[in-house]
Design an enzyme around this catalytic site. Structure first.
Site, PDB file in Angstrom:
ATOM      1  N   VAL A 143     -29.594  45.214   2.337  1.00 39.48           N
ATOM      2  CA  VAL A 143     -29.901  43.804   2.613  1.00 39.48           C
ATOM      3  C   VAL A 143     -31.247  43.486   1.958  1.00 39.48           C
ATOM      4  CG1 VAL A 143     -30.296  42.071   4.400  1.00 39.48           C
ATOM      5  CG2 VAL A 143     -28.607  43.875   4.770  1.00 39.48           C
TER       6      VAL A 143
ATOM      7  N   GLY B 182     -36.529  52.225  14.627  1.00 38.60           N
ATOM      8  CA  GLY B 182     -37.086  51.005  15.194  1.00 38.60           C
ATOM      9  C   GLY B 182     -37.726  50.106  14.154  1.00 38.60           C
ATOM     10  N   TYR B 183     -38.527  49.143  14.647  1.00 35.77           N
ATOM     11  CA  TYR B 183     -39.101  48.074  13.838  1.00 35.77           C
ATOM     12  C   TYR B 183     -37.966  47.413  13.055  1.00 35.77           C
ATOM     13  CZ  TYR B 183     -43.105  45.471  12.258  1.00 35.77           C
ATOM     14  OH  TYR B 183     -44.023  44.463  12.052  1.00 35.77           O
TER      15      TYR B 183
ATOM     16  N   GLN C 186     -39.471  64.485  10.428  1.00 34.91           N
ATOM     17  CA  GLN C 186     -39.140  64.083   9.061  1.00 34.91           C
ATOM     18  C   GLN C 186     -40.333  63.507   8.299  1.00 34.91           C
ATOM     19  OE1 GLN C 186     -36.115  61.186  10.627  1.00 34.91           O
ATOM     20  NE2 GLN C 186     -36.769  59.915   8.918  1.00 34.91           N
TER      21      GLN C 186
ATOM     22  N   HIS D 199     -31.112  46.505   9.590  1.00 33.75           N
ATOM     23  CA  HIS D 199     -30.613  47.204  10.786  1.00 33.75           C
ATOM     24  C   HIS D 199     -29.598  46.320  11.518  1.00 33.75           C
ATOM     25  CE1 HIS D 199     -34.759  49.078  10.439  1.00 33.75           C
ATOM     26  NE2 HIS D 199     -33.975  50.135  10.419  1.00 33.75           N
TER      27      HIS D 199
ATOM     28  N   GLY E  97     -27.657  52.540   6.173  1.00 39.34           N
ATOM     29  CA  GLY E  97     -27.892  51.601   5.071  1.00 39.34           C
ATOM     30  C   GLY E  97     -27.981  52.333   3.742  1.00 39.34           C
TER      31      GLY E  97
HETATM   32  O1  PAF Z   1     -33.048  56.135   8.311  1.00 38.61           O
HETATM   33  C1  PAF Z   1     -33.732  56.330   9.340  1.00 38.61           C
HETATM   34  O2  PAF Z   1     -34.236  55.409   9.973  1.00 38.61           O
HETATM   35  C2  PAF Z   1     -33.969  57.752   9.819  1.00 38.61           C
HETATM   36  O3  PAF Z   1     -34.100  58.622   8.737  1.00 38.61           O
HETATM   37  C3  PAF Z   1     -32.907  58.252  10.800  1.00 38.61           C
HETATM   38  C4  PAF Z   1     -31.544  58.332  10.157  1.00 38.61           C
HETATM   39  C5  PAF Z   1     -32.849  57.321  11.996  1.00 38.61           C
HETATM   40  C6  PAF Z   1     -33.271  59.649  11.293  1.00 38.61           C
HETATM   41  O4  PAF Z   1     -34.498  59.664  11.949  1.00 38.61           O
END
Ligand code: PAF
Length: 287
Positions: A178, A33-34, A63, A39, A149
């Site tokens: 980007v 998100g955000y 994570q 994205h 990305g």
């Molecule tokens: O790159 C991210 O935003 C995150 O590491 C992902 C791949 C969505 C996993 O939580």
């Protein structure tokens, strides 16, 4: 655009879409998100290549390390949905932590080798968290294509390794970094930067530009140590930059390399702190 919170509902909708159309190319963009233009570019790439575009928004606690920014990770649901809509996304999957981890997970997906350097060393356990949640998301969505990305180049190497090792039929599509007009790579964490830190953070992209020029000028023979030295010297021009790593490694294996001419491609990977904010950036050189 459908907004779905539950795994079983998402599975049902994808099943119906697949049943309704023989050959359905499902494109998946997993995010926390955000959402920013980076994205959006992944969603646009998915839209061009796929019939059904699914975005997931989930800040994955697994994570984040104990002293990292999980509790203050930026969120803006309304803006995320507007970005998703503007890029023609079909489905937004917005699960809660309870939905994704109803019980503490006893299964962790752990990729060795490519996780042993760079963020794998600086952020212990980070890639186990990424590989585990991406596996879960791939199992839920079962996409044909997944878009990531290149700013997180190591993450792509980890996910590609995992997908190859586990025979997951998804095709990983890496997409270009980007940048803002002045060179700063887009990141949800840029919002943490104070104006002075934002200004000094430009040293990352300028170091990479300098490195690309340095490579061109030393085409004949080039040692990783020389290039690394030049990059570190460049970053030291910023009075507040604290280097976590500035490494040159073979890509995508992320193995150490001495003579850069001996590998077909290498990465110049940076992780640098500006105040409390740690930013990453990279460039990949292919001969
Ligand atoms: O790159 C991210 O935003 C995150 O590491 C992902 C791949 C969505 C996993 O939580």
């Amino acid at each position: 655009m459908q907004i779905i919170h539950h795994i079983k509902d998402l599975r049902q909708v994808i099943k119906e879409a697949r049943n309704a159309r023989g050959e359905l190319r499902v494109g998946f963009v997993p995010t926390m998100g955000y959402l920013h233009q980076g994205h959006a570019s992944l969603l646009e790439a998915a839209r061009k290549q796929c019939d059904l575009v699914i975005l997931s928004i989930f800040v994955n606690p697994l994570q984040f390390g104990p002293n990292e920014d999980l509790s203050r990770y930026p969120r803006d649901e309304e803006r995320d949905l507007a970005v998703a809509k503007a890029t023609g996304t079909d489905i937004v999957f917005f699960p809660t932590v309870q939905e994704m981890y109803p019980n503490p997970t006893k299964t962790i997906v752990s990729v060795s080798g490519v996780t042993e350097r760079l963020c794998g060393t600086s952020r212990p356990g980070h890639f186990d968290g990424v590989a585990t949640v991406v596996t879960k998301l791939f199992n839920i969505v079962q996409p044909d294509f997944a878009f990531f990305g290149m700013k997180d180049a190591q993450q792509i190497a980890v996910i590609q390794q995992m997908v190859d090792d586990l025979n997951n039929p998804v095709e990983i599509v890496p997409c270009k970094i980007v940048r803002e007009e002045d060179g700063l790579a887009l990141s949800s964490r840029n919002v943490y930067l104070q104006p002075e830190e934002r200004e000094q953070a430009l040293v990352l992209s300028s170091a990479l530009k300098m490195a690309e020029k340095f490579v061109q000028e030393h085409e004949g023979s080039l040692q990783a140590a020389e290039l690394q030295e030049a990059v570190k010297r460049h970053i030291a021009q910023s009075s507040i930059a604290e280097i976590d790593y500035a490494d040159i490694l073979a890509y995508p294996s992320l193995e150490q390399v001495t003579d850069l001419r001996s590998v077909p491609a290498f990465i110049i990977a940076l992780a640098v702190k500006f105040g409390k904010t740690r930013l990453i950036d990279n460039t990949i050189i292919r001969w």
